[in-house]
Design an enzyme around this catalytic site. Structure first.
Site, PDB file in Angstrom:
ATOM      1  N   ASP A 223      53.113  48.475  43.595  1.00 13.36           N
ATOM      2  CA  ASP A 223      51.918  48.469  42.748  1.00 13.36           C
ATOM      3  C   ASP A 223      52.009  47.355  41.702  1.00 13.36           C
ATOM      4  OD1 ASP A 223      49.556  50.456  41.618  1.00 13.36           O
ATOM      5  OD2 ASP A 223      50.645  49.481  39.987  1.00 13.36           O
TER       6      ASP A 223
ATOM      7  N   TYR B 262      49.220  42.297  34.863  1.00 10.38           N
ATOM      8  CA  TYR B 262      50.675  42.299  34.703  1.00 10.38           C
ATOM      9  C   TYR B 262      51.256  40.888  34.757  1.00 10.38           C
ATOM     10  CZ  TYR B 262      50.191  47.267  36.047  1.00 10.38           C
ATOM     11  OH  TYR B 262      49.833  48.577  36.148  1.00 10.38           O
TER      12      TYR B 262
ATOM     13  N   LYS C  63      45.034  45.355  40.933  1.00 10.60           N
ATOM     14  CA  LYS C  63      43.943  45.889  40.125  1.00 10.60           C
ATOM     15  C   LYS C  63      43.097  44.784  39.493  1.00 10.60           C
ATOM     16  CE  LYS C  63      47.183  49.522  38.859  1.00 10.60           C
ATOM     17  NZ  LYS C  63      48.398  48.704  39.057  1.00 10.60           N
TER      18      LYS C  63
ATOM     19  N   HIS D 256      40.898  48.504  36.899  1.00 14.12           N
ATOM     20  CA  HIS D 256      42.041  48.872  36.060  1.00 14.12           C
ATOM     21  C   HIS D 256      41.688  49.879  34.963  1.00 14.12           C
ATOM     22  CE1 HIS D 256      46.226  47.103  34.901  1.00 14.12           C
ATOM     23  NE2 HIS D 256      46.205  48.410  34.781  1.00 14.12           N
TER      24      HIS D 256
END
Length: 274
Positions: free
Chosen positions: A48, A53, A78, A111
């Protein structure tokens, strides 16, 4: 190892491994590359990540460099929380695919229902419906096998369901012993939406809890292992994160059963108990 290859079935028939490996807060570059590589080596088949990120490129490189065939790794990313337009969603999806360097995604999520820092300050219902149209078109293209959301509560989910041609397959939420978002979790399950648990170890916050440790000791497991097993026995998919090889391996050892009585105790803990 079996728990890592066991699957839940999404409502469109796609099989998703019951335990995922999270990469939130792991810096892009060597840190992420090494962590994902070790996770795949340890048997994880579900990774994931997210555009937010800033480690998608490293995740993709680790997957492609591994000795595990791409089709045997379930990959999630996401759409940024701040992206609230159709065109923006399509553009961000394209940049995610370029960063990952993969030909398809297994799961793509919105998200959050609001840009970070704006929770509750503005109503984004109409914008989320517009973004969901983009998600449906991405899904229809075949480049993504499943679509869903993250951080959506029951109101946010209902808003999508009221306008969707394809309902979300997943809602990824903050979920751990003492914090299980029962209202959102029940709503999702009642509508055939799989709940995924990010921060299933409360970002490490429950590891020193003596009450939970006492139960873990009964089973001869660590608090982390007990916490992850708790999530699984509630029918939720945990996404533990780790960067040390020993912790990555330990988090895979979940083939034990928590008794109904102990599950009841754990399910009645609240955040004030942790």
């Amino acid at each position: 190892m079996s728990i890592l290859t066991d699957t839940y079935e999404l409502h469109n028939g796609i099989q998703i491994p019951k335990v995922g490996f999270g990469t939130w807060q792991i810096p892009g570059g060597k840190d992420t590359y090494d962590a994902v590589s070790m996770a795949l080596q340890a048997g994880y088949r579900h990774i994931d990540t997210a555009k937010a990120y800033r480690n998608e490129k490293s995740v993709g490189e680790a997957i492609l460099d591994s000795n595990v065939d791409r089709e045997n790794v379930f990959v999630t990313s996401k759409l940024p929380a701040a992206t609230k337009s159709y065109d923006g969603a399509i553009a961000d999806f394209r940049s995610t695919m370029k960063a990952l360097n993969l030909s398809y995604l297994d799961l793509y999520l919105i998200h959050a229902p609001w840009p970070w820092g704006e929770r509750g300050s503005t109503n984004y219902d109409a914008a989320n419906v517009e973004v969901w149209k983009a998600m449906q078109d991405i899904y229809a293209s075949g480049e993504v096998k499943a679509i869903g959301v993250s951080n959506f509560n029951d109101h946010d989910l209902q808003n999508i369901l009221d306008h969707a041609d394809v309902k979300p397959m997943v809602d990824q939420i903050r979920y751990f012993v003492g914090y299980t978002e029962p209202q959102t979790t029940k709503f999702a399950k009642d509508n055939g939406i799989l709940v995924e648990a990010y921060s299933p170890l409360a970002t490490g916050g429950i590891l020193e809890n003596l009450d939970i440790k006492k139960i873990a000791d009964k089973y001869g497991v660590s608090v982390a292992q007990l916490a992850l097993r708790f999530v699984l026995q509630n029918g939720v998919l945990p996404l533990p994160k780790a960067t040390h090889e020993a912790h990555i391996a330990d988090n895979t050892k979940l083939d034990f059963e928590i008794s109904e009585a102990d599950m009841d105790i754990l399910n009645h803990l609240t955040s004030t108990d942790i």
